[in-house]
Scaffold this motif. Structure first.
Motif, short mmCIF file in Angstrom:
data_model
loop_
_atom_site.label_atom_id
_atom_site.label_comp_id
_atom_site.label_asym_id
_atom_site.label_seq_id
_atom_site.Cartn_x
_atom_site.Cartn_y
_atom_site.Cartn_z
N GLN A 1 0.80 -1.22 0.00
CA GLN A 1 0.00 0.00 0.00
C GLN A 1 0.83 1.27 0.00
OE1 GLN A 1 -2.37 0.44 3.53
NE2 GLN A 1 -3.71 2.00 2.63
N TYR A 2 2.08 1.21 0.50
CA TYR A 2 2.83 2.45 0.59
C TYR A 2 4.32 2.22 0.31
CZ TYR A 2 3.85 1.07 5.52
OH TYR A 2 4.23 0.43 6.67
N GLY A 3 5.03 3.34 0.17
CA GLY A 3 6.45 3.25 -0.14
C GLY A 3 6.70 2.56 -1.47
N PRO A 4 7.79 1.80 -1.59
CA PRO A 4 8.09 1.12 -2.85
C PRO A 4 7.08 0.03 -3.21
CG PRO A 4 9.62 0.42 -1.13
CD PRO A 4 8.84 1.58 -0.56
N PRO B 1 -1.26 -0.24 -6.52
CA PRO B 1 -2.64 -0.75 -6.47
C PRO B 1 -2.92 -1.87 -7.46
CG PRO B 1 -2.64 1.63 -6.27
CD PRO B 1 -1.22 1.23 -6.60
N ALA B 2 -2.28 -1.84 -8.62
CA ALA B 2 -2.52 -2.87 -9.62
C ALA B 2 -2.01 -4.23 -9.18
CB ALA B 2 -1.88 -2.48 -10.95
N ALA B 3 -1.05 -4.25 -8.23
CA ALA B 3 -0.47 -5.51 -7.77
C ALA B 3 -1.22 -6.12 -6.59
CB ALA B 3 0.99 -5.29 -7.38
N VAL B 4 -2.19 -5.39 -6.03
CA VAL B 4 -2.88 -5.87 -4.83
C VAL B 4 -3.59 -7.20 -5.07
CG1 VAL B 4 -4.76 -5.38 -3.22
CG2 VAL B 4 -3.08 -3.62 -3.74
N PRO B 5 -4.34 -7.38 -6.14
CA PRO B 5 -5.01 -8.68 -6.32
C PRO B 5 -4.02 -9.85 -6.36
CG PRO B 5 -5.99 -7.04 -7.77
CD PRO B 5 -4.76 -6.41 -7.18
N ARG B 6 -2.94 -9.70 -7.09
CA ARG B 6 -1.94 -10.78 -7.17
C ARG B 6 -1.33 -11.06 -5.80
NH1 ARG B 6 3.63 -10.62 -8.17
NH2 ARG B 6 3.57 -8.38 -8.67
N PHE B 7 -1.00 -10.00 -5.08
CA PHE B 7 -0.40 -10.15 -3.76
C PHE B 7 -1.38 -10.82 -2.79
CE2 PHE B 7 0.68 -8.86 0.51
CZ PHE B 7 2.06 -8.83 0.56
N ALA B 8 -2.63 -10.36 -2.80
CA ALA B 8 -3.62 -10.89 -1.86
C ALA B 8 -3.89 -12.38 -2.12
CB ALA B 8 -4.92 -10.10 -1.98
N ALA B 9 -4.04 -12.74 -3.38
CA ALA B 9 -4.29 -14.15 -3.71
C ALA B 9 -3.10 -15.01 -3.31
CB ALA B 9 -4.58 -14.28 -5.20
N ALA B 10 -1.89 -14.52 -3.55
CA ALA B 10 -0.70 -15.28 -3.18
C ALA B 10 -0.59 -15.42 -1.67
CB ALA B 10 0.54 -14.61 -3.75
N ALA B 11 -0.88 -14.35 -0.92
CA ALA B 11 -0.79 -14.40 0.54
C ALA B 11 -1.79 -15.40 1.11
CB ALA B 11 -1.03 -13.01 1.11
N GLU B 12 -3.00 -15.41 0.57
CA GLU B 12 -3.98 -16.39 1.03
C GLU B 12 -3.50 -17.81 0.71
OE1 GLU B 12 -8.61 -16.09 1.05
OE2 GLU B 12 -8.05 -16.97 -0.89
N GLY B 13 -2.92 -17.98 -0.47
CA GLY B 13 -2.40 -19.30 -0.83
C GLY B 13 -1.26 -19.75 0.07
N SER C 1 -5.02 -13.21 7.55
CA SER C 1 -5.63 -11.88 7.44
C SER C 1 -4.75 -10.97 6.59
CB SER C 1 -5.85 -11.26 8.83
OG SER C 1 -4.64 -11.21 9.57
N LEU C 2 -5.37 -9.97 6.00
CA LEU C 2 -4.69 -8.98 5.17
C LEU C 2 -5.12 -7.60 5.64
CD1 LEU C 2 -5.24 -10.74 1.71
CD2 LEU C 2 -3.09 -10.59 2.98
N TRP C 3 -4.16 -6.65 5.69
CA TRP C 3 -4.41 -5.39 6.38
C TRP C 3 -3.98 -4.18 5.56
CZ3 TRP C 3 -6.48 -5.47 11.40
CH2 TRP C 3 -6.59 -6.76 11.97
N VAL C 4 -4.66 -3.06 5.85
CA VAL C 4 -4.28 -1.77 5.29
C VAL C 4 -4.08 -0.77 6.43
CG1 VAL C 4 -5.43 -2.09 3.08
CG2 VAL C 4 -6.70 -1.08 5.00
N ALA D 1 -8.48 -6.62 -2.67
CA ALA D 1 -8.14 -7.88 -2.01
C ALA D 1 -9.37 -8.76 -1.80
CB ALA D 1 -7.44 -7.60 -0.68
N ALA D 2 -10.49 -8.14 -1.45
CA ALA D 2 -11.72 -8.90 -1.21
C ALA D 2 -12.16 -9.67 -2.45
CB ALA D 2 -12.84 -7.97 -0.75
N ALA D 3 -11.92 -9.07 -3.61
CA ALA D 3 -12.41 -9.67 -4.85
C ALA D 3 -11.70 -10.95 -5.23
CB ALA D 3 -12.29 -8.65 -5.99
N VAL D 4 -10.49 -11.18 -4.70
CA VAL D 4 -9.70 -12.34 -5.14
C VAL D 4 -9.42 -13.32 -3.99
CG1 VAL D 4 -8.64 -11.07 -7.03
CG2 VAL D 4 -7.52 -11.12 -4.79
N THR D 5 -10.00 -13.10 -2.82
CA THR D 5 -9.77 -13.99 -1.68
C THR D 5 -11.10 -14.51 -1.18
OG1 THR D 5 -9.83 -12.08 -0.17
CG2 THR D 5 -7.66 -12.82 -0.95
N SER D 6 -11.04 -15.58 -0.38
CA SER D 6 -12.29 -16.16 0.14
C SER D 6 -12.22 -16.52 1.60
CB SER D 6 -12.65 -17.41 -0.68
OG SER D 6 -11.61 -18.38 -0.61
#
Length: 306
Positions: free
Chosen positions: A20-23, A27-39, A44-47, A88-93
């Motif tokens: 979400q911040y710094g390097p 925002p375009a990478a959030v879905p990929r990151f969220a799905a990978a983290a759940e996998g 939990s995932l946080w902002v 993140a909600a759109a790609v996790t369950s």
């Protein structure tokens, strides 16, 4: 005082800050990151929430700001928390989706309730709502909100949100906001409302946690301070007629050079301390040690396997 403490050594549910911040502000990478983290198995995932980075702030970042560097340079690029969680909600369950934490008093409760309710429904009831008071008065000035009285403003915000989530019809008359009797058809998936977690490190903040929140958004600190502050919340809960043992603690750990938790290699001993203290939820924030989103995922994989 009688409590029902979490058992020491109980399994720890690991959470991960979304990029979400710094390097990592991509925002375009959030879905990929969220799905990978759940996998990977993160629970939990946080902002977080950062509105402004003034060139000459009135306040230094309480996590180590200096006159030369009043806040981490990473704060200069910060993506919107609501958009990030929605992606993140759109790609996790299965992962919970949390906020650590929104600067509550700068938000209108009516607009905030609409956004949070929509997120809870979009995630099928996986939202944890987190609020704090923030530390930077320029953020208040920029949003047209007075700095003085921010604690009372947060209390009124919580009252108004409760009304918006549970009232029928909705009505609220507080010192800051007045909501005329209204029909609000959109209600959260979680009943009666999403869990509300509060941050803060003062006795007043911990007493507020005990009186009216579902848990505390804690930060990494020596165990004696964690225990001492937590006892304030437990005592306040008992005085309010609430079950102290039902309160949650989410411990945030930010590896960052020069803090004593300098790298991800320093995280496992912190997790051991958390388990000994009965803390079963930990949020890992890798923004200060990851070079980019892919590197953050590599570090996250190492940590959850350790």
């Amino acid at each position: 005082m009688t409590t029902t403490p979490r058992p020491a050594g109980a399994p720890t549910r690991l959470g991960l800050a979304l990029p979400q911040y710094g390097p990592l502000a991509d925002p375009a990478a959030v879905p990929r990151f969220a799905a990978a983290a759940e996998g990977l198995g993160y629970a939990s995932l946080w902002v977080g929430d950062r509105i402004l980075t003034p060139l000459e702030p009135s306040d230094l970042y309480p996590g180590g700001g200096t006159p030369e560097q009043p806040y981490p340079k990473e704060f200069e690029s910060f993506a919107d928390p609501f958009t990030t969680l929605a992606a993140a909600a759109a790609v996790t369950s299965t992962t919970r989706l949390g906020m650590s934490a929104l600067t509550g008093p700068v938000y209108s409760p009516v607009l905030l309730a609409r956004a949070l309710t929509s997120l809870d429904l979009a995630s099928a009831g996986r939202l944890d709502v987190g609020f704090g008071l923030g530390w930077l008065r320029e953020e208040y000035f920029a949003t047209g909100v007075p700095w003085a009285g921010r604690g009372k403003r947060l209390e009124d915000l919580l009252d108004a949100l409760d009304a918006l989530w549970t009232g029928d019809p909705v009505e609220h008359a507080g010192p800051q906001w007045r909501i005329a009797p209204s029909t609000v058809g959109l209600r959260p998936a979680q009943e009666p409302r999403p869990p509300v977690l509060l941050g803060g490190f003062s006795p007043a903040a911990l007493a507020r946690v005990g009186r009216r929140a579902d848990g505390w958004l804690a930060g990494w600190m020596p165990k004696q301070y964690l225990d001492g502050l937590w006892s304030v919340a437990l005592e306040a809960a008992e005085k309010a007629g609430r079950d102290p043992g039902a309160l949650r603690r989410v411990l945030r750990i930010n590896p960052r050079p020069g803090t004593g938790v300098d790298t991800v290699a320093d995280v496992p001993p912190c997790l051991d301390v958390a388990r000994e203290a009965g803390i079963t939820e930990v949020l890992l924030d890798l923004h200060y040690v990851a070079k980019d989103v892919d590197h953050a995922l590599e570090l996250a994989a190492e940590l959850i396997a350790s």
